[in-house]
Design a protein around this motif. Structure first.
Motif, PDB file in Angstrom:
ATOM      1  N   SER A  88       0.935  -1.276   0.094  1.00 47.82           N
ATOM      2  CA  SER A  88       0.068   0.083  -0.041  1.00 47.82           C
ATOM      3  C   SER A  88       0.940   1.019   0.003  1.00 47.82           C
ATOM      4  O   SER A  88       2.238   1.049   0.301  1.00 47.82           O
ATOM      5  CB  SER A  88      -0.932   0.121   1.318  1.00 47.82           C
ATOM      6  OG  SER A  88       0.038   0.319   2.576  1.00 47.82           O
ATOM      7  N   ILE A  93       5.413   4.323   2.624  1.00 52.73           N
ATOM      8  CA  ILE A  93       5.638   5.810   3.302  1.00 52.73           C
ATOM      9  C   ILE A  93       6.449   5.061   4.759  1.00 52.73           C
ATOM     10  O   ILE A  93       7.557   5.605   5.299  1.00 52.73           O
ATOM     11  CB  ILE A  93       4.679   6.497   3.498  1.00 52.73           C
ATOM     12  CG1 ILE A  93       4.358   7.094   2.290  1.00 52.73           C
ATOM     13  CG2 ILE A  93       4.856   7.562   4.648  1.00 52.73           C
ATOM     14  CD1 ILE A  93       2.974   8.000   2.198  1.00 52.73           C
ATOM     15  N   THR A 188       1.811  11.057  -4.936  1.00 53.77           N
ATOM     16  CA  THR A 188       0.620  10.447  -5.153  1.00 53.77           C
ATOM     17  C   THR A 188      -0.403  11.321  -6.124  1.00 53.77           C
ATOM     18  O   THR A 188      -1.100  10.872  -6.979  1.00 53.77           O
ATOM     19  CB  THR A 188      -0.122   9.973  -4.107  1.00 53.77           C
ATOM     20  OG1 THR A 188       0.623   9.095  -3.306  1.00 53.77           O
ATOM     21  CG2 THR A 188      -1.475   9.342  -4.193  1.00 53.77           C
ATOM     22  N   THR A 210      -2.480   2.947  -5.124  1.00 51.33           N
ATOM     23  CA  THR A 210      -3.940   2.633  -5.119  1.00 51.33           C
ATOM     24  C   THR A 210      -4.784   3.780  -6.043  1.00 51.33           C
ATOM     25  O   THR A 210      -5.635   3.560  -6.472  1.00 51.33           O
ATOM     26  CB  THR A 210      -4.465   2.765  -3.599  1.00 51.33           C
ATOM     27  OG1 THR A 210      -3.389   2.123  -3.068  1.00 51.33           O
ATOM     28  CG2 THR A 210      -5.740   2.246  -3.492  1.00 51.33           C
ATOM     29  N   THR A 220      -4.730  -2.153  -4.563  1.00 57.02           N
ATOM     30  CA  THR A 220      -4.220  -1.429  -3.535  1.00 57.02           C
ATOM     31  C   THR A 220      -2.663  -1.913  -3.583  1.00 57.02           C
ATOM     32  O   THR A 220      -2.431  -2.896  -3.615  1.00 57.02           O
ATOM     33  CB  THR A 220      -4.636  -1.824  -2.023  1.00 57.02           C
ATOM     34  OG1 THR A 220      -5.893  -1.684  -2.048  1.00 57.02           O
ATOM     35  CG2 THR A 220      -3.761  -1.177  -0.971  1.00 57.02           C
TER      36      THR A 220
END
Ligand SMILES: *Cc1c(COP(=O)(O)O)cnc(C)c1O
Length: 397
Positions: A88, A93, A188, A210, A220
């Motif tokens: 994910s 991160i 993103t 995602t 995802t």
């Protein structure tokens, strides 16, 4: 002696070895791999031989996806660019931040950072002795002032939710270089079809795949991109933390990449149409979209983003506070009240009760967000239909 029924059922003939390259990405749905010898197994684990041993460690399908993203992000960058796949965006991160910090380390982050990243820093990493300063990243002096001797990471978002603030990537990169930090950018909201932060001095780019990369709200994943040296550190942390992407998800995300520039170009063009129409509408107090010349970061976006592409998120503010924002969402017929962003379908969310629910009205005001603000993720429908839906919803407020 002929092996027994169960042995024959388990030990099926090997699948054919291919001489030709399949155009569709094969899904290597195998957790484990068989070796030709015990020595090969040992050499793979020690790193003396390259290959695949266990799918939490590496998998050919997830590798193909990650390297495809690296090819998009790394174009025009001096030096080799590679990538690591994740289950994910948050797995990417958290793993990147854990690879680049230690007890006593300090991170500088934008005050409007994505909620999941905020939670990671304030409820997880803080317990391991990592401290964070949340700063107004549009103020480079404030960023410089926040850097301490123990700072290891400067973190930014190419486009920040919900005001669509654009990160001054070259300016932030200069501060990061000067202080010897690693500059990590969550891109993103942009995707590599809008902006490639490595070209502008980022050391690591992270994505929630995602969103635009997958693009269909049906899978995802996450990815981190950077130099081989940094990605070696990130891969080691990924193996220990375990947030590996599954091969089936990698297949869908890889398929999404083929149409990423086509989809994102249309998402962005439609978002401009929606933003311009909302800007003209008397029932809208404010429109946040960097494609509008009135947006505070329009010139920066023109400099850093591909021509005519400013992302596809449009935030609009009707008069009337929280109740009006919620009512506007509920009056929409085509645009769905839904989580997440990107994807084929247009989506809407009321900012103060969803992505920014942790902020009270004073904190919202400090962040420049009206309690009525509504975030629209512009999908692939005909933009005229989206404008008509918004107009009928606004006219009835
Ligand atoms: C969605 C999102 C994430 C988290 O990604 P997941 O795939 O949901 O874990 C991180 N950053 C931004 C900007 C996002 O929009």
């Amino acid at each position: 002696m002929t092996p027994g029924e169960h042995t024959r059922a388990v030990h099926t003939p090997d699948p054919p070895r291919l001489e030709q390259t399949p155009l569709g990405l094969p899904v290597h749905r195998s957790a484990a791999f068989r070796f030709s010898s015990a020595q090969e197994y040992a050499d793979l684990l020690s790193g003396a031989q390259k290959g695949y041993s266990y799918s939490r460690v590496d998998n050919p399908t997830t590798d193909a996806f990650a390297q495809a993203v690296a090819a998009l992000e790394g174009v025009g960058v001096d030096g080799e660019v590679v990538a690591q796949p994740f289950a994910s965006g948050m797995a990417a991160i958290s793993t990147v931040l854990m690879a680049l910090t230690h007890a006593g380390a300090h991170v500088v982050v934008p005050r409007e950072v994505y909620g999941g990243t905020y939670g990671l820093l304030t409820t997880v990493l803080d317990r391991f002795g990592v401290t964070t300063s949340f700063v107004d990243m549009t103020d480079l002096d404030a960023v410089r002032a926040a850097v301490r001797p123990e700072t290891t990471v400067l973190y930014a978002e190419t486009l920040a939710n919900p005001t669509m603030t654009v990160a001054d990537l070259p300016g932030l990169s200069a501060i990061s270089r000067e202080a010897g930090l690693t500059f990590v950018v969550d891109s993103t909201f942009a995707s590599p079809a809008v902006c490639r932060p490595l070209e502008h001095g980022a050391d690591v780019v992270v994505h929630s795949a995602t969103k635009y990369i997958g693009g269909h709200s049906d899978s995802t994943g996450g990815v981190a991109v950077g130099s081989p040296e940094l990605m070696t550190r990130v891969r080691r942390a990924r193996i220990d933390l375990g947030g590996m992407l599954a091969p089936d998800e990698a297949f869908l995300l890889h398929r999404g990449l083929a149409t990423l520039p086509l989809r994102v170009a249309r998402h962005c063009a439609s978002a401009l149409v929606v933003a311009a129409a909302m800007d003209e509408h008397p029932g809208v107090l404010r429109v946040d979209h960097p494609g509008l010349p009135s947006h505070r970061d329009h010139d920066l976006a023109r400099k850093l983003f591909d021509e005519g592409r400013y992302g596809a998120i449009v935030t609009i503010t009707p008069p009337g506070g929280r109740a009006a924002g919620l009512a506007l969402c509920d009056r929409l017929r085509l645009i769905a009240v839904a989580t997440s962003l990107a994807g084929t379908h247009s989506k809407v969310s009321h900012v103060a009760t969803t992505t920014h629910r942790q902020l009270d009205d004073d904190a919202l005001a400090a962040a420049g967000i009206d309690p009525a603000a509504v975030r629209i993720s512009v999908g692939l429908e005909d933009p005229e239909d989206l404008v008509a839906d918004l107009e009928q919803a606004l006219d009835g407020l």
